[in-house]
Design a protein around this motif. Structure first.
Motif, PDB file in Angstrom:
ATOM      1  N   SER A 194     -33.057  14.335  -1.390  1.00 55.51           N
ATOM      2  CA  SER A 194     -32.604  15.641  -1.082  1.00 55.51           C
ATOM      3  C   SER A 194     -34.009  16.554  -1.023  1.00 55.51           C
ATOM      4  CB  SER A 194     -32.011  17.181  -1.683  1.00 55.51           C
ATOM      5  OG  SER A 194     -33.137  16.731  -3.140  1.00 55.51           O
ATOM      6  N   LEU A 195     -34.540  17.683  -0.211  1.00 56.69           N
ATOM      7  CA  LEU A 195     -36.181  17.768   0.062  1.00 56.69           C
ATOM      8  C   LEU A 195     -36.396  18.866  -1.506  1.00 56.69           C
ATOM      9  CD1 LEU A 195     -35.646  19.335   3.741  1.00 56.69           C
ATOM     10  CD2 LEU A 195     -37.347  16.960   2.793  1.00 56.69           C
ATOM     11  N   PRO A 196     -37.206  19.258  -1.578  1.00 55.45           N
ATOM     12  CA  PRO A 196     -37.668  19.789  -2.884  1.00 55.45           C
ATOM     13  C   PRO A 196     -37.783  21.266  -3.080  1.00 55.45           C
ATOM     14  CG  PRO A 196     -39.691  18.997  -2.203  1.00 55.45           C
ATOM     15  CD  PRO A 196     -38.510  18.825  -1.680  1.00 55.45           C
ATOM     16  N   ASN A 197     -36.596  22.202  -3.721  1.00 56.31           N
ATOM     17  CA  ASN A 197     -37.094  23.770  -3.008  1.00 56.31           C
ATOM     18  C   ASN A 197     -38.118  24.152  -3.861  1.00 56.31           C
ATOM     19  OD1 ASN A 197     -36.598  23.771  -6.163  1.00 56.31           O
ATOM     20  ND2 ASN A 197     -34.213  23.540  -6.240  1.00 56.31           N
ATOM     21  N   SER A 198     -38.180  25.252  -3.516  1.00 57.34           N
ATOM     22  CA  SER A 198     -39.186  26.179  -3.888  1.00 57.34           C
ATOM     23  C   SER A 198     -39.925  25.747  -5.720  1.00 57.34           C
ATOM     24  CB  SER A 198     -39.474  27.570  -4.239  1.00 57.34           C
ATOM     25  OG  SER A 198     -38.275  28.461  -4.754  1.00 57.34           O
ATOM     26  N   ILE A 199     -38.771  25.909  -6.402  1.00 54.41           N
ATOM     27  CA  ILE A 199     -38.770  25.717  -7.661  1.00 54.41           C
ATOM     28  C   ILE A 199     -39.583  24.146  -8.602  1.00 54.41           C
ATOM     29  CG2 ILE A 199     -37.648  25.247 -10.271  1.00 54.41           C
ATOM     30  CD1 ILE A 199     -35.352  27.977  -9.164  1.00 54.41           C
ATOM     31  N   ILE A 200     -39.558  23.665  -7.502  1.00 60.24           N
ATOM     32  CA  ILE A 200     -39.490  22.351  -7.618  1.00 60.24           C
ATOM     33  C   ILE A 200     -41.002  22.023  -7.415  1.00 60.24           C
ATOM     34  CG2 ILE A 200     -40.035  19.165  -7.173  1.00 60.24           C
ATOM     35  CD1 ILE A 200     -37.657  20.545  -8.594  1.00 60.24           C
ATOM     36  N   LYS A 201     -41.835  22.420  -6.140  1.00 59.18           N
ATOM     37  CA  LYS A 201     -43.124  22.767  -5.322  1.00 59.18           C
ATOM     38  C   LYS A 201     -43.772  23.445  -6.429  1.00 59.18           C
ATOM     39  CE  LYS A 201     -40.876  21.820  -0.830  1.00 59.18           C
ATOM     40  NZ  LYS A 201     -41.002  23.027   0.252  1.00 59.18           N
ATOM     41  N   ASN A 202     -43.416  24.215  -6.616  1.00 62.69           N
ATOM     42  CA  ASN A 202     -44.326  25.281  -7.857  1.00 62.69           C
ATOM     43  C   ASN A 202     -44.233  24.483  -8.735  1.00 62.69           C
ATOM     44  OD1 ASN A 202     -44.795  26.902  -5.349  1.00 62.69           O
ATOM     45  ND2 ASN A 202     -43.108  28.617  -6.158  1.00 62.69           N
ATOM     46  N   GLY A 203     -43.491  24.430  -9.249  1.00 61.50           N
ATOM     47  CA  GLY A 203     -43.524  23.583 -10.858  1.00 61.50           C
ATOM     48  C   GLY A 203     -44.591  22.495 -10.719  1.00 61.50           C
ATOM     49  N   VAL A 229     -34.301  16.715 -11.860  1.00 58.80           N
ATOM     50  CA  VAL A 229     -36.254  16.663 -11.637  1.00 58.80           C
ATOM     51  C   VAL A 229     -35.862  18.110 -12.766  1.00 58.80           C
ATOM     52  CG1 VAL A 229     -38.137  16.528 -10.752  1.00 58.80           C
ATOM     53  CG2 VAL A 229     -36.485  14.754 -10.142  1.00 58.80           C
ATOM     54  N   ILE A 230     -36.007  18.330 -13.820  1.00 56.80           N
ATOM     55  CA  ILE A 230     -36.292  19.793 -14.755  1.00 56.80           C
ATOM     56  C   ILE A 230     -37.832  19.463 -14.532  1.00 56.80           C
ATOM     57  CG2 ILE A 230     -35.437  20.844 -16.357  1.00 56.80           C
ATOM     58  CD1 ILE A 230     -33.210  19.526 -15.049  1.00 56.80           C
ATOM     59  N   VAL A 231     -38.132  20.648 -13.497  1.00 58.69           N
ATOM     60  CA  VAL A 231     -40.121  21.080 -13.931  1.00 58.69           C
ATOM     61  C   VAL A 231     -40.287  20.937 -16.037  1.00 58.69           C
ATOM     62  CG1 VAL A 231     -41.583  22.464 -12.925  1.00 58.69           C
ATOM     63  CG2 VAL A 231     -39.821  21.589 -11.666  1.00 58.69           C
ATOM     64  N   ASN A 232     -39.834  21.867 -16.466  1.00 61.61           N
ATOM     65  CA  ASN A 232     -40.117  22.399 -17.686  1.00 61.61           C
ATOM     66  C   ASN A 232     -40.024  21.061 -18.380  1.00 61.61           C
ATOM     67  OD1 ASN A 232     -40.418  24.625 -17.214  1.00 61.61           O
ATOM     68  ND2 ASN A 232     -39.095  25.410 -18.319  1.00 61.61           N
ATOM     69  N   TYR A 233     -39.532  20.243 -18.203  1.00 59.99           N
ATOM     70  CA  TYR A 233     -38.853  18.877 -18.812  1.00 59.99           C
ATOM     71  C   TYR A 233     -40.051  18.198 -18.791  1.00 59.99           C
ATOM     72  CZ  TYR A 233     -37.241  13.649 -21.032  1.00 59.99           C
ATOM     73  OH  TYR A 233     -36.835  12.847 -21.151  1.00 59.99           O
ATOM     74  N   ILE A 234     -40.872  18.088 -17.635  1.00 60.23           N
ATOM     75  CA  ILE A 234     -41.421  17.027 -17.174  1.00 60.23           C
ATOM     76  C   ILE A 234     -43.538  17.636 -17.594  1.00 60.23           C
ATOM     77  CG2 ILE A 234     -43.020  16.761 -14.642  1.00 60.23           C
ATOM     78  CD1 ILE A 234     -40.889  16.689 -13.254  1.00 60.23           C
ATOM     79  N   SER A 235     -43.322  18.812 -17.895  1.00 57.66           N
ATOM     80  CA  SER A 235     -44.353  19.613 -17.989  1.00 57.66           C
ATOM     81  C   SER A 235     -44.828  19.481 -19.337  1.00 57.66           C
ATOM     82  CB  SER A 235     -44.153  21.226 -17.614  1.00 57.66           C
ATOM     83  OG  SER A 235     -45.154  22.245 -18.300  1.00 57.66           O
ATOM     84  N   ARG A 274     -47.047  21.779  -8.673  1.00 57.96           N
ATOM     85  CA  ARG A 274     -48.358  22.386  -8.323  1.00 57.96           C
ATOM     86  C   ARG A 274     -48.977  23.173  -9.694  1.00 57.96           C
ATOM     87  NH1 ARG A 274     -46.171  25.329  -4.052  1.00 57.96           N
ATOM     88  NH2 ARG A 274     -45.878  24.006  -1.743  1.00 57.96           N
ATOM     89  N   ASP A 275     -48.204  23.150 -10.643  1.00 60.35           N
ATOM     90  CA  ASP A 275     -48.188  24.114 -11.575  1.00 60.35           C
ATOM     91  C   ASP A 275     -48.904  23.026 -12.435  1.00 60.35           C
ATOM     92  OD1 ASP A 275     -48.344  26.773 -11.159  1.00 60.35           O
ATOM     93  OD2 ASP A 275     -46.070  26.763 -11.704  1.00 60.35           O
ATOM     94  N   SER A 307     -53.034  16.930 -13.957  1.00 58.56           N
ATOM     95  CA  SER A 307     -52.266  14.990 -13.223  1.00 58.56           C
ATOM     96  C   SER A 307     -52.276  14.603 -11.972  1.00 58.56           C
ATOM     97  CB  SER A 307     -50.497  15.423 -13.836  1.00 58.56           C
ATOM     98  OG  SER A 307     -50.516  16.060 -15.360  1.00 58.56           O
ATOM     99  N   THR A 308     -52.159  13.358 -12.234  1.00 61.73           N
ATOM    100  CA  THR A 308     -52.157  12.678 -10.627  1.00 61.73           C
ATOM    101  C   THR A 308     -50.889  12.564 -10.027  1.00 61.73           C
ATOM    102  OG1 THR A 308     -52.511  10.647 -10.892  1.00 61.73           O
ATOM    103  CG2 THR A 308     -54.811  11.709 -11.412  1.00 61.73           C
ATOM    104  N   ARG A 309     -50.663  12.259  -8.213  1.00 63.90           N
ATOM    105  CA  ARG A 309     -50.061  12.130  -7.854  1.00 63.90           C
ATOM    106  C   ARG A 309     -48.460  11.063  -8.876  1.00 63.90           C
ATOM    107  NH1 ARG A 309     -51.124  10.743  -2.117  1.00 63.90           N
ATOM    108  NH2 ARG A 309     -52.816  12.152  -2.179  1.00 63.90           N
ATOM    109  N   GLY A 310     -49.401   9.819  -9.054  1.00 65.19           N
ATOM    110  CA  GLY A 310     -48.576   8.627  -9.763  1.00 65.19           C
ATOM    111  C   GLY A 310     -48.514   8.852 -10.517  1.00 65.19           C
ATOM    112  N   VAL A 311     -48.692  10.212 -11.954  1.00 66.60           N
ATOM    113  CA  VAL A 311     -48.121  10.286 -13.339  1.00 66.60           C
ATOM    114  C   VAL A 311     -47.278  11.207 -12.902  1.00 66.60           C
ATOM    115  CG1 VAL A 311     -48.366  11.524 -15.376  1.00 66.60           C
ATOM    116  CG2 VAL A 311     -50.680  10.730 -14.019  1.00 66.60           C
ATOM    117  N   VAL A 312     -47.795  12.355 -11.960  1.00 65.08           N
ATOM    118  CA  VAL A 312     -46.264  13.727 -11.609  1.00 65.08           C
ATOM    119  C   VAL A 312     -45.178  12.642 -11.229  1.00 65.08           C
ATOM    120  CG1 VAL A 312     -45.675  15.385 -10.611  1.00 65.08           C
ATOM    121  CG2 VAL A 312     -47.969  15.483 -11.444  1.00 65.08           C
ATOM    122  N   ASN A 313     -45.216  11.611  -9.805  1.00 66.94           N
ATOM    123  CA  ASN A 313     -44.409  10.583 -10.220  1.00 66.94           C
ATOM    124  C   ASN A 313     -43.640  10.008 -10.489  1.00 66.94           C
ATOM    125  OD1 ASN A 313     -44.714  12.057  -7.034  1.00 66.94           O
ATOM    126  ND2 ASN A 313     -46.049   9.687  -6.127  1.00 66.94           N
TER     127      ASN A 313
END
Length: 425
Positions: free
Chosen positions: A302-311, A341-347, A313-314, A321-327
């Motif tokens: 599925s496509l990422p929503n605005s919450i995921i995208k902004n999260g 995929v929970i942004v705050n959990y990842i953060s 980037r933050d 963080s590099t793209r490899g780390v975030v992925n």
């Protein structure tokens, strides 16, 4: 490395002639010694013999006998050849048999253009003999299996550590990677050791286009590869970090710093990746290839929503963080939080990684693998991770709680509603 009862094959893809032998004896032998030089010449001779008789591979004990060395001496000589990029050693994963890929010496111009090799030769010979070696080549023109294998070759910085440290310590006063433009027809190290098309693809994702035929760029990359056999992803990351969009070129000083940082990180990486399988190491490398939104789409379909995208980037901005780390973190969240995929959990995890100076996909995957194993020994609702910092031996306890989706099962909430609640935790 255990050689007893192991067989070997030899592969040579470059023409090696008498002029190469002159280069070997005058430029390489002072660095690697006569015994390692003898092994190199023996491997060439063996290749020619095996081509003629077309027999079953010999065992490596034959090479011990031909070079009159013990197994320990043979391994030490082999590592020297690997360090100077004269041999690449691959070991079959199933049988342990060896494949030796023989590389031609650099041309004199390329050798002297490579600051690492050049300065090491100078140190080994002394100024007078070094100038004599340069004079020899002053007026001379340049010349022109079914098993799954993994490379086990060592690098210059591992074998000639004192020499490299001496060179690296000159950084404050000189530029390690500056070198005269070479017009040699020989194949550069960067073309021998890298898939440059893959590097070009990786840097293009950051809107960087580069001509790898350019002598300045190829010399820069080849000098880095003389220190350690960096892979395509690592080289691409160095280029991206050091590229000046204003000048549309690599900032040489920053590139030099990035190489030394990567060298230090790679030593730490060898320790942490001991717990990763070859498949996991390959997966970590692949994670660095995709941008985060594409990886999210591949992961969740599925496509990422605005919450995921902004999260995302933050996290990248705040924790570098590099793209490899975030992925890697997105996939961990996906597995631990019932396909979410929970942004705050990842953060929360990204913050810990930042504090622990874990900044590559390999390091993070090994870290999270340890966390996942730890979960089996703790309560169902938490993961307790024992993490060893690379910068100290201090052990810290960290907890990562999974989001409890079940508490909302009887509520009339959509998945997106639940994601909003989770991201506002």
């Amino acid at each position: 490395m255990i050689f007893v009862d192991k067989k070997y094959t030899i592969n040579i893809t470059e023409r090696i002639d008498e002029f190469d032998r002159t280069i070997l004896l005058n430029l390489y032998q002072p660095i690697i010694g006569s015994s390692a030089t003898g092994l190199y010449l023996t491997l060439i001779q063996e290749f020619e013999l095996l081509q003629k008789i077309n027999s079953m591979p010999f065992t490596i004990e034959r090479l011990f006998n031909l070079t009159s060395t013990t197994e320990k001496q043979f391994e030490r000589n082999l590592k020297k050849l690997e360090a100077l990029k004269l041999v690449k050693t691959l070991i079959a994963k199933t049988t342990g048999n060896c494949k030796f890929n023989i590389l031609a010496p650099l041309s004199p111009k390329d050798f002297f253009a490579n600051e690492v090799f050049n300065k090491t030769l100078n140190k080994k010979l002394g100024e007078e003999n070094y100038e004599a070696a340069k004079f020899i080549f002053k007026e001379r023109s340049s010349k022109r299996n079914d098993e799954e294998f993994e490379e086990v070759s060592v690098d210059f910085a591992d074998i000639f550590e004192d020499e490299f440290n001496t060179i690296a310590n000159t950084i404050a006063n000189t530029t390690l990677f500056t070198s005269p433009i070479s017009k040699s027809k020989n194949v550069k190290l960067c073309k021998k050791l890298l898939n440059l098309d893959k590097v070009a693809e990786l840097i293009y994702q950051e809107n960087i286009v580069m001509d790898f035929e350019d002598e300045y760029i190829s010399n820069l990359l080849s000098t880095a590869l003389a220190i350690r056999s960096f892979n395509e992803t690592e080289i691409a990351e160095m280029i991206i970090a050091s590229y000046s969009f204003e000048n549309r070129e690599i900032n040489e000083k920053i590139f030099e710093i990035e190489v030394l940082k990567a060298l230090k990180a790679s030593k730490n990486l060898r320790n942490i990746t001991l717990g990763l399988s070859s498949a996991e190491i390959k997966k970590a490398e692949e994670m660095s290839f995709y941008d985060c939104e594409t990886y999210y789409e591949m992961l969740t379909n599925s496509l990422p929503n605005s919450i995921i995208k902004n999260g995302i980037r933050d996290i990248i901005s705040k924790y570098k963080s590099t793209r490899g780390v975030v992925n890697c973190l997105m996939e961990f969240s996906f597995l631990k939080n019932e396909g979410k995929v929970i942004v705050n959990y990842i953060s929360k995890i990204a913050e810990t990684l930042y504090q622990e100076n874990l900044n590559t996909a390999h390091q993070v995957m090994a870290f999270l693998k340890g966390a996942n194993k730890g979960a089996k020994r703790t309560k169902k609702s938490e993961i307790v991770v024992k993490s060893t910092s690379f910068q100290s031996s201090k052990v810290t306890d960290m907890e990562f709680e999974t989001f409890d989706f079940k508490q909302y099962e009887n509520d009339e909430l959509t998945d997106n509603d639940i994601l909003v609640i989770a991201n506002n935790m």
